[in-house]
Write a protein that holds these residues in place. Structure first.
Motif, PDB file in Angstrom:
ATOM      1  N   GLY A   1      -1.524  -3.946  -6.277  1.00  0.00           N
ATOM      2  CA  GLY A   1      -1.574  -4.292  -4.870  1.00  0.00           C
ATOM      3  C   GLY A   1      -0.261  -4.890  -4.404  1.00  0.00           C
ATOM      4  N   GLY A   2      -0.301  -5.571  -3.273  1.00  0.00           N
ATOM      5  CA  GLY A   2       0.880  -6.232  -2.737  1.00  0.00           C
ATOM      6  C   GLY A   2       1.204  -5.780  -1.331  1.00  0.00           C
ATOM      7  N   LEU A   3       2.154  -6.471  -0.744  1.00  0.00           N
ATOM      8  CA  LEU A   3       2.608  -6.176   0.613  1.00  0.00           C
ATOM      9  C   LEU A   3       3.929  -5.421   0.545  1.00  0.00           C
ATOM     10  N   LEU A   4       3.996  -4.290   1.279  1.00  0.00           N
ATOM     11  CA  LEU A   4       5.182  -3.461   1.329  1.00  0.00           C
ATOM     12  C   LEU A   4       5.850  -3.584   2.694  1.00  0.00           C
ATOM     13  N   ALA A   5       7.049  -3.071   2.800  1.00  0.00           N
ATOM     14  CA  ALA A   5       7.732  -3.059   4.085  1.00  0.00           C
ATOM     15  C   ALA A   5       6.884  -2.359   5.132  1.00  0.00           C
ATOM     16  N   GLY A   6       6.927  -2.872   6.363  1.00  0.00           N
ATOM     17  CA  GLY A   6       6.103  -2.303   7.421  1.00  0.00           C
ATOM     18  C   GLY A   6       4.704  -2.868   7.451  1.00  0.00           C
ATOM     19  N   ASP A   7       4.484  -4.000   6.765  1.00  0.00           N
ATOM     20  CA  ASP A   7       3.162  -4.645   6.698  1.00  0.00           C
ATOM     21  C   ASP A   7       2.095  -3.712   6.143  1.00  0.00           C
ATOM     22  N   ALA A   8       2.453  -2.902   5.174  1.00  0.00           N
ATOM     23  CA  ALA A   8       1.508  -1.980   4.539  1.00  0.00           C
ATOM     24  C   ALA A   8       0.947  -2.603   3.268  1.00  0.00           C
ATOM     25  N   SER A   9      -0.352  -2.419   3.051  1.00  0.00           N
ATOM     26  CA  SER A   9      -0.996  -2.885   1.826  1.00  0.00           C
ATOM     27  C   SER A   9      -0.907  -1.800   0.761  1.00  0.00           C
ATOM     28  N   SER A  10      -0.608  -2.210  -0.464  1.00  0.00           N
ATOM     29  CA  SER A  10      -0.447  -1.262  -1.561  1.00  0.00           C
ATOM     30  C   SER A  10      -1.732  -1.144  -2.384  1.00  0.00           C
ATOM     31  N   ALA A  11      -2.013   0.085  -2.823  1.00  0.00           N
ATOM     32  CA  ALA A  11      -3.087   0.334  -3.787  1.00  0.00           C
ATOM     33  C   ALA A  11      -2.517   0.644  -5.161  1.00  0.00           C
ATOM     34  N   SER A  12      -1.206   0.669  -5.285  1.00  0.00           N
ATOM     35  CA  SER A  12      -0.562   1.049  -6.540  1.00  0.00           C
ATOM     36  C   SER A  12      -0.750  -0.018  -7.608  1.00  0.00           C
ATOM     37  N   SER A  13      -0.720   0.421  -8.875  1.00  0.00           N
ATOM     38  CA  SER A  13      -0.709  -0.513  -9.993  1.00  0.00           C
ATOM     39  C   SER A  13       0.116   0.090 -11.121  1.00  0.00           C
TER      40      SER A  13
END
Length: 288
Positions: free
Chosen positions: A35-47
């Motif tokens: 998870g985490g916060l990406l540029a553009g206020d996008a939420s990540s589903a990656s692991s």
């Protein structure tokens, strides 16, 4: 005389991010990043698995629910389950996601939605401290679980906060600062899980949120954070639980907030974060 040493780990994260979940991996030199916060206020589903010696990463399946402002921990004994606890995306989430047999599944839910939370493991249980439920300025209930499915309220913070720096040491959970009503907090709170008592025991040198609290070489360190919503700091502070006093330590190379921390033997790693731009670097802290 021992000194605090700080250096960049080789390699970079696949993408700059902050406010992600970290959980120890199958071996001590590896950690799961999810998870985490990406540029553009996008939420990540990656692991992925991060090798803490080389900085190399190995991809894992995506989370069922993308989240940021989340927390990571583990439950279980010989084969612990990595957990991603709560978090937010378009709204606050209660979902608890666990990695079993190489894949992520929903293993449970918190009693209510909660993002901006902190999690720490102590005596085989995971404790969730602080956060935001979408309604109240900050959540006071401290929760505990042995499996990620069943959660029990074990204490109440006298100063409810979100984005707090939390660490376990000597049978207690220490809570440093945090944020409430868009203002940073200077309270140091101590939670005794055995008695359920939580109280303010000291104050930070200045109000601070979005920082990390870690144990380095047996000493407790508070690193980085925000002194205001738009003001980041590179300062670090030693804290002595016996005297409840702070002393200045070596500063980080750059201001850093909203990173995630994990212990690796005698050192601690700070992964990602905001500088204020999103970071794809890993800092190693040692005290020797």
């Amino acid at each position: 005389m021992p000194v605090l040493r700080i250096r960049l780990l080789p390699g970079r994260l696949p993408r700059p991010l902050a406010r992600e979940a970290l959980a120890p991996g199958a071996v001590p030199s590896r950690v799961v990043v999810a998870g985490g916060l990406l540029a553009g206020d996008a939420s990540s589903a990656s692991s992925y698995v991060l090798d803490l010696r080389t900085g190399a990463t190995t991809g894992l399946p995506d989370l069922p629910t993308a989240v940021h402002d989340t927390a990571g921990s583990t439950v279980g004994g010989r084969r612990p389950t990595s957990l991603v606890i709560g978090g937010g995306n378009a709204s606050e989430q209660s979902v608890v996601q666990g990695r079993r047999r190489g894949r992520w599944t929903v293993v449970g839910h918190l009693p209510s939605t909660r993002s901006d939370l902190s999690a720490v493991r102590l005596d085989g249980r995971v404790y969730v401290v602080g956060g935001y439920d979408g309604t109240t300025p900050a959540v006071a209930a401290v929760l505990s679980s042995a499996d990620g499915r069943r959660w029990t309220r074990v204490a109440t913070l006298p100063v409810p906060v979100r984005y707090a720096a939390v660490v376990a040491q000597e049978g207690a959970v220490w809570v440093f600062g945090g944020e409430r009503d868009h203002a940073m907090v200077d309270a140091v709170q101590r939670i005794d899980p055995a008695s359920g008592r939580a109280r303010v025991v000291a104050h930070l040198p200045r109000a601070l949120g979005h920082a990390q609290a870690v144990v380095v070489g047996g000493r407790l360190l508070v690193a980085g954070g925000r002194t205001g919503t738009d003001r980041l700091t590179a300062r670090t502070w030693w804290f002595d639980p016996a005297t409840r006093r702070f002393t200045r330590a070596r500063s980080l190379p750059t201001p850093l907030a909203d990173s995630a921390a994990v212990s690796l033997g005698s050192s601690v790693l700070l992964v990602g974060g905001e500088t204020p731009s999103f970071s794809d670097r890993v800092l190693r802290l040692t005290y020797r």
